[in-house]
Design a protein around this motif. Structure first.
Motif, mmCIF file in Angstrom:
data_model
loop_
_atom_site.group_PDB
_atom_site.id
_atom_site.type_symbol
_atom_site.label_atom_id
_atom_site.label_comp_id
_atom_site.label_asym_id
_atom_site.label_seq_id
_atom_site.Cartn_x
_atom_site.Cartn_y
_atom_site.Cartn_z
ATOM 1 N N UNK A 149 0.824 -1.209 0.000
ATOM 2 C CA UNK A 149 0.000 0.000 0.000
ATOM 3 C C UNK A 149 0.861 1.264 0.000
ATOM 4 N N UNK A 150 0.266 2.366 -0.449
ATOM 5 C CA UNK A 150 0.905 3.669 -0.385
ATOM 6 C C UNK A 150 0.274 4.525 0.704
ATOM 7 N N UNK A 156 -4.144 5.632 3.919
ATOM 8 C CA UNK A 156 -3.643 4.494 3.150
ATOM 9 C C UNK A 156 -4.231 4.564 1.750
ATOM 10 N N UNK A 157 -3.377 4.363 0.741
ATOM 11 C CA UNK A 157 -3.801 4.452 -0.652
ATOM 12 C C UNK A 157 -3.500 3.165 -1.396
ATOM 13 N N UNK A 187 0.664 6.344 -5.250
ATOM 14 C CA UNK A 187 -0.388 5.335 -5.407
ATOM 15 C C UNK A 187 0.174 3.942 -5.675
ATOM 16 N N UNK A 188 1.325 3.856 -6.314
ATOM 17 C CA UNK A 188 1.924 2.559 -6.655
ATOM 18 C C UNK A 188 3.353 2.526 -6.118
ATOM 19 N N UNK A 189 3.531 2.230 -4.829
ATOM 20 C CA UNK A 189 4.855 2.341 -4.214
ATOM 21 C C UNK A 189 5.790 1.172 -4.458
ATOM 22 N N UNK A 190 5.321 0.116 -5.131
ATOM 23 C CA UNK A 190 6.210 -1.020 -5.414
ATOM 24 C C UNK A 190 5.741 -1.696 -6.693
ATOM 25 N N UNK A 312 -13.053 -1.825 2.607
ATOM 26 C CA UNK A 312 -12.140 -0.788 3.088
ATOM 27 C C UNK A 312 -10.659 -1.167 3.027
ATOM 28 N N UNK A 313 -10.310 -2.465 2.998
ATOM 29 C CA UNK A 313 -8.924 -2.897 3.151
ATOM 30 C C UNK A 313 -8.237 -3.156 1.807
#
Length: 567
Positions: A149-150, A156-157, A187-190, A312-313
């Protein structure tokens, strides 16, 4: 029956010479006779600089090779097409069948006793499974896994549900240029696939439920060490399948396997794309997906996963809560637990080892669901004689029964040009209609079904409207959106008859979508209708696509690629 390097010899008219020549050239790679005399496990390489979803594939490949060799077999990596959702013109769906054909033919053409396919981004897993089912070689599927997640301003994004949500806020003027640019980098950390229950995660869950991948393979985050340990274990399983010469997909996939996959698709609040892909996979076998039976399952199976866009998760939370084995345990008698998996274990044995995580709230019990019915519903009516799909779990409740005035867009280009025109005659109770966006009309059935809210309405606070089309929608998207209207307008489906100002009635509880125009007027319109002539389909793959593509209710496969071929 030939195996290893002796399998599928090139035809030179002399089998002994064919094997001799094959060994001559492969020894140029430095292989020993000991290596070349072992069972061979082929491993697809779908890495590409254009495909950040598959950014961890090089590490996965090394882990799979390690597992294969630890079990005494020979790994052989070979490339196939790599499709990345946001880097594929006109749409990744246009290329799915090409990837399936490429993968199938490379499995057939090259000597291997088992195959490991590695994929993730939306259309790659279905393409690879379609190929593996048709080639019918013992197969292990490895999803690349979801991103982590970001974070932005304490929130949390996740791509790409929050991509859409925050872009909608930007269109509505609620966030400015500087903030949307900051969000763009968070938004896309990995590497990995979208960390929400989009199409990639949906297909990974379907794959695991079919028994084609190892337990927990759907949910392990892409950068985690556990992902690479799973890849090594998958290599070991593939080596054992190569030695035992099975089970093959045809021996593993039963009617109950496809029913299990449909139950899981409903229970995870999965992508509408998942239904098209599962249909295409089933059509490569002796089994079929019945849309009405799928809808009936949806009335029985609750949504149990609290994941965006329905909840939500995010996927890593699903993983740490116990993953798919824990979900299947909660589904209980809705699943055929005697179904086999590639490891030799049944789902019952997999469930028995599911982790119990105290206090987790991502995977709900059946008595405490996120939604009382499954995520997807199938609609019929005079607008969709062969069906349409809505992800009602991610829709606005008050719009699930709605009658509104049609505002029609002739194409994706027309939508782009006119949607935000201040002079557009549109109100919040209207129904936005997009046509000529189906398999033939667009081409490739793009994910254009998530029609944005017209800017003047968005800036007035409108968050959702009824939107209908013959297009698809990303599994990461949300809203009251009717998709896959079949037959599509480009082949003369009823959507082609809709005019601005017509009234359209949506009744999700009644499973209907209807154009409120009398039959005589519809007949008059049909007689005056002229179908579009595609100017994009004159040669090569585009010609093949246009001539042979099936409709959404048949999985959008090519008509000659189904189990029995054309006819």
């Amino acid at each position: 029956m030939a195996d290893g390097l002796r399998k599928g010899l090139t035809s030179y008219g002399d089998a002994g010479f064919s094997l001799f020549l094959r060994k001559v050239f492969i020894k140029a790679m430095g292989y020993s006779d000991d290596a070349l005399n072992r069972p061979i496990v082929g491993i697809t390489n779908t890495y590409s600089d254009y495909n950040p979803c598959h950014g961890n594939v090089p590490q996965i490949l090394e882990a799979v090779k390690r597992g294969v060799m630890l079990s005494g077999a020979m790994p052989m990596v070979f490339p196939t097409i790599s499709i990345a959702e946001s880097f594929s013109h006109p749409t990744s769906m246009y290329l799915r069948n090409l990837m399936a054909m490429d993968t199938e033919e490379m499995i057939r053409a090259q000597p291997m006793d088992a195959v490991v396919v590695i994929g993730g981004c939306d259309k790659t897993l279905p393409a690879q499974i379609m190929a593996a089912v048709s080639a019918d070689l013992p197969t292990v599927v490895i999803p690349v896994g979801p991103m982590v997640v970001g974070h932005h301003k304490g929130e949390v994004l996740g791509a790409c549900t929050d991509c859409r949500r925050l872009w909608a806020k930007y269109r509505a003027g609620e966030i400015d240029d500087d903030e949307i640019e900051a969000v763009n980098g968070r938004l896309a950390p990995s590497v990995g696939t979208c960390m929400v229950m989009g199409t990639a995660s949906t297909m990974a869950c379907i794959t695991e439920s079919l028994g084609l991948s190892l337990p927990m393979s759907a949910t392990i985050p892409a950068p985690h060490a556990e992902r690479f340990r799973l890849a090594e274990a998958s290599g070991k399983v593939a080596a054992e399948l190569a030695k035992a010469r099975g089970p093959k997909p045809s021996e593993l996939l039963r009617k109950s396997s496809f029913r299990n996959a449909q139950v899981v698709l409903q229970a995870i609040g999965g992508s509408t794309n998942g239904l098209i892909h599962l249909t295409a996979i089933a059509n490569r076998t002796a089994h079929r997906i019945d849309l009405e039976a799928f809808d009936r399952l949806g009335r029985e199976v609750p949504v149990l996963i609290d994941l965006k866009p329905t909840g939500a998760h995010y996927m890593e939370h699903f993983h740490h809560a116990g993953g798919l084995p824990k979900l299947i345990a909660q589904l209980g008698d809705l699943i055929d637990l005697d179904a086999r998996t590639i490891t030799g274990a049944t789902l019952r044995e997999v469930v028995a080892r599911a982790e119990e995580v105290p206090g987790q709230d991502v995977i709900r019990a059946r008595k405490n669901p996120i939604k009382p019915e499954g995520g997807l519903a199938v609609l019929h009516g005079n607008l969709a004689p062969r069906g349409a799909v809505i992800k009602h779990a991610a829709a606005t409740a008050k719009l699930l029964q709605h009658t509104g005035r049609a505002v029609v867009f002739e194409s994706v280009e027309d939508l782009t040009q006119r949607l935000d025109d201040p002079a557009l005659d549109v109100g919040p109770d209207d129904v936005l209609v997009l046509r000529n966006a189906g398999p033939k009309g667009a081409p490739g059935m793009p994910e254009a079904g998530y029609l944005p809210i017209p800017k003047k309405l968005a800036r007035a606070g409108v968050k959702d409207m009824v939107r209908i089309s013959d297009a698809r929608m990303s599994g990461t998207a949300f809203g009251t959106i009717v998709l896959h209207i079949t037959p599509e307008s480009a082949v003369g489906g009823p959507l082609a008859l809709v005019k601005n100002g017509d009234m359209i009635r949506l009744d999700v509880a009644g499973r209907s979508i209807d154009l409120l125009v009398d039959d005589a007027e519809l007949a008059r319109r049909r007689n005056a209708m002229k179908l579009p002539t595609p100017d994009w389909a004159r040669r090569g793959y585009s010609y093949l696509f246009n001539e042979t593509i099936l409709q959404a209710d048949e999985g959008c496969d090519f008509d000659f690629m189904r189990a029995k071929g054309k006819g």
